[in-house]
Design an enzyme around this catalytic site. Sequence first.
Site, PDB file in Angstrom:
ATOM      1  CG  ASP A  24      47.046  -5.287 149.804  1.00  0.00           C
ATOM      2  OD1 ASP A  24      46.375  -5.965 149.011  1.00  0.00           O
ATOM      3  OD2 ASP A  24      47.048  -5.472 151.030  1.00  0.00           O
ATOM      4  CE  LYS A  46      51.254  -8.880 144.340  1.00  0.00           C
ATOM      5  NZ  LYS A  46      50.966  -8.188 145.601  1.00  0.00           N
ATOM      6  N   GLY A  79      43.977  -9.517 146.067  1.00  0.00           N
ATOM      7  CA  GLY A  79      43.074  -8.494 145.530  1.00  0.00           C
ATOM      8  C   GLY A  79      43.820  -7.678 144.508  1.00  0.00           C
ATOM      9  CG  HIS A  80      45.590  -8.938 141.538  1.00  0.00           C
ATOM     10  ND1 HIS A  80      45.856 -10.113 140.892  1.00  0.00           N
ATOM     11  CD2 HIS A  80      46.425  -8.906 142.586  1.00  0.00           C
ATOM     12  CE1 HIS A  80      46.806 -10.767 141.542  1.00  0.00           C
ATOM     13  NE2 HIS A  80      47.161 -10.049 142.568  1.00  0.00           N
ATOM     14  CD  GLN A  89      48.431 -13.981 148.784  1.00  0.00           C
ATOM     15  OE1 GLN A  89      49.046 -14.934 148.328  1.00  0.00           O
ATOM     16  NE2 GLN A  89      47.177 -13.759 148.487  1.00  0.00           N
TER      17      GLN A  89
HETATM   18  P1  IMP Z   1      45.271 -15.747 154.469  1.00  0.00           P
HETATM   19  O1  IMP Z   1      46.108 -15.689 153.249  1.00  0.00           O
HETATM   20  O2  IMP Z   1      43.828 -15.445 154.207  1.00  0.00           O
HETATM   21  O3  IMP Z   1      45.470 -17.026 155.230  1.00  0.00           O
HETATM   22  O4  IMP Z   1      45.762 -14.587 155.462  1.00  0.00           O
HETATM   23  C1  IMP Z   1      47.056 -14.608 156.068  1.00  0.00           C
HETATM   24  C2  IMP Z   1      47.635 -13.206 156.153  1.00  0.00           C
HETATM   25  O5  IMP Z   1      47.957 -12.758 154.849  1.00  0.00           O
HETATM   26  C3  IMP Z   1      46.674 -12.160 156.740  1.00  0.00           C
HETATM   27  O6  IMP Z   1      47.441 -11.202 157.453  1.00  0.00           O
HETATM   28  C4  IMP Z   1      46.078 -11.520 155.506  1.00  0.00           C
HETATM   29  O7  IMP Z   1      45.611 -10.208 155.764  1.00  0.00           O
HETATM   30  C5  IMP Z   1      47.283 -11.521 154.590  1.00  0.00           C
HETATM   31  N1  IMP Z   1      46.946 -11.507 153.167  1.00  0.00           N
HETATM   32  C6  IMP Z   1      46.518 -12.548 152.413  1.00  0.00           C
HETATM   33  N2  IMP Z   1      46.340 -12.164 151.141  1.00  0.00           N
HETATM   34  C7  IMP Z   1      46.693 -10.871 151.078  1.00  0.00           C
HETATM   35  C8  IMP Z   1      46.771  -9.920 150.013  1.00  0.00           C
HETATM   36  O8  IMP Z   1      46.495 -10.204 148.836  1.00  0.00           O
HETATM   37  N3  IMP Z   1      47.189  -8.670 150.361  1.00  0.00           N
HETATM   38  C9  IMP Z   1      47.545  -8.343 151.615  1.00  0.00           C
HETATM   39  N4  IMP Z   1      47.502  -9.191 152.642  1.00  0.00           N
HETATM   40  C10 IMP Z   1      47.080 -10.447 152.368  1.00  0.00           C
END
Ligand code: IMP
Length: 434
Positions: free
Chosen positions: A13, A16, A40-41, A230
Site C-alpha cells: 500500500d 506503487k 489493491g492499486h 504487496q
Molecule cells: P494474503 O496475501 O491474503 O495471504 O495475506 C497475507 C498478509 O499480507 C496479510 O497481512 C495481508 O493483509 C497482507 N497483504 C496482502 N496483500 C496486501 C496488499 O496488497 N497490501 C497490503 N497488505 C497486503
Amino acid sequence: MPATCVVGLQWGDEAKGKIVDLLSDDHDFVVRYNGGANAGHTIVWGSRTFKLSLLPTGILKSKVTSVIGNGVVVYPPRFLEEIDQLLEAGVPVGANLKVSDHAHVIFPYHMEEERVVETAGDGGAIGTTGRGIGPCYQDKVGRRFAIRVGELLDPKHLRERLSYVVPYKNRFIHALTAGGTHTSKSFDPAAIADEYGRYAERMRPFVCDTTRLLHDGLKASKKILFEAAQGSLLDVDHGTYPYVTSSSSLPAGIWGGSGVPSKVLTRTIGVVKAYTTRVGRGPFPTELDDGPDGLGERIRRIGREFGTVTGRPRRTGWLDGVALNYTTALAGVDEFSLMLLDVLSGIPELKIATAYDLDGERVTHFPSDAHVLARCTPVYETVPGWTEDLTKCRKVGDLPANCRRYIDRVAALIGVPVMVASVGPDRDQTIPMQ
Ligand code: IMP
C-alpha cells in the site's frame, strides 16, 4: 533491453500504482509477476478513480500490453469483473491484456480452506485478505491439486482434473473443521467445472504463453515495466515471516514469475510511504497505537488508510529507517519515490526509527523473524514537521523547508536518491526531485 521494476519497500500500500501509471507511457509492457487479487492499486485520473486488484496498472494505457505473468494466482470472476468495470468506464481492454497459461487458478475451495484456518480462533490467524492466495500457492508447490489457466481452456481435461481434486479438497477441509465449532462447505466438482468452463470461454482470447511473448518483446527491443504487488516486508522469504504473503514480492520474484532473466533488469524504483502502514497481523515496531485521538488515528483518517481489497483499517506508524535499509538492500533499489507526504502536514514533530533496542542491545539490522522483531522497540530521531498544505505544491521550490529536510533525511537514511515526492493522489501532485 533494459527493464524497470517498481517495488514497495514497506508492508504494501505504498501507492506503487501511481508510479507505475506515471512510468507506463514509456514502456511497451507492464507485467505483474506475483500475488493475485489480494493487491489493491488505486489510480486517480482527475475525477476518475480506478481500483484494480488483479489486472496490471498498465491496463489503463491501451498502447501498453499488460501482462499477468505465470507467478500470479488468478481468480477468474475477479479477472472478468475488472475487465467489465474498465469497459463500462470506457477504457479499452482487448489485445492489450494477456494472462499466462501457466498462472495458477484460485477456486472457491481455496477461499474456504483459508476461511476455516483464519477463523479457527486458535491464535494461528495471519490476518490474510481472504482471497485464497495462500492455499492456491500451497497447491502450486504441492503439485498434485493445482490447476493452471491453460488447463481451464480444455473443458474435458478441466472436468477430469476437478473430479480428482475436489473430493480431496472436501475431505481436507472437513478434516480441518472436525471436532471444532465451525462447519465447512462441500464442493461439487461438476458444478465448479461448469462455472469455470464459462469463465474460461471469456478468458480464452487473453490467454497465451506470456514468457514467449516477453522474450519476443525483448528481441524486438521492447521495454518492460515490472509491477510488484504487496511490499518487500511481505515477501515470503525475506519478509516478516510468517506474517507475509505467499509470493516473492521483491524483484527476485520477477525471474520465476515472468520468465524474464534477471540480467534484463537495469532500474529498480523503490516506493516508500512517508510513514508506515500495515494490514493484518504481525509485528510493527513503529506502530502508533495511541487511541482514537492519537496521531495514528489522525494519519489513518487523513491518509484514508483503509484496505483497497478488504476495507480493513490499516495500522499506522512512523517511518522505519531500519526496515527501509533492509528492503532497499534486498530489492537493489536505485532510486525511490516518497509518497503521501501531504498526510504529515500539521504534525509538529516527526519521528524516524534509526535503530532498535533488542533485549537491551542497540541494533541497526532488521530482524525479519516475527518473534524477534516483536521484541524490538524503536530508537527514534525527531525532526521538525511543517504546517503548510502540500497538495498545491508542484516543484521542489514550493515545498516548505522542513518538508525538504525530511525528504533529504529519508534519502540519506536509505542511501539512494529520491526520484519524485508525491503530495496527493492525482498525477500532477507529483514533484520531480532530480
Ligand atoms: P494474503 O496475501 O491474503 O495471504 O495475506 C497475507 C498478509 O499480507 C496479510 O497481512 C495481508 O493483509 C497482507 N497483504 C496482502 N496483500 C496486501 C496488499 O496488497 N497490501 C497490503 N497488505 C497486503
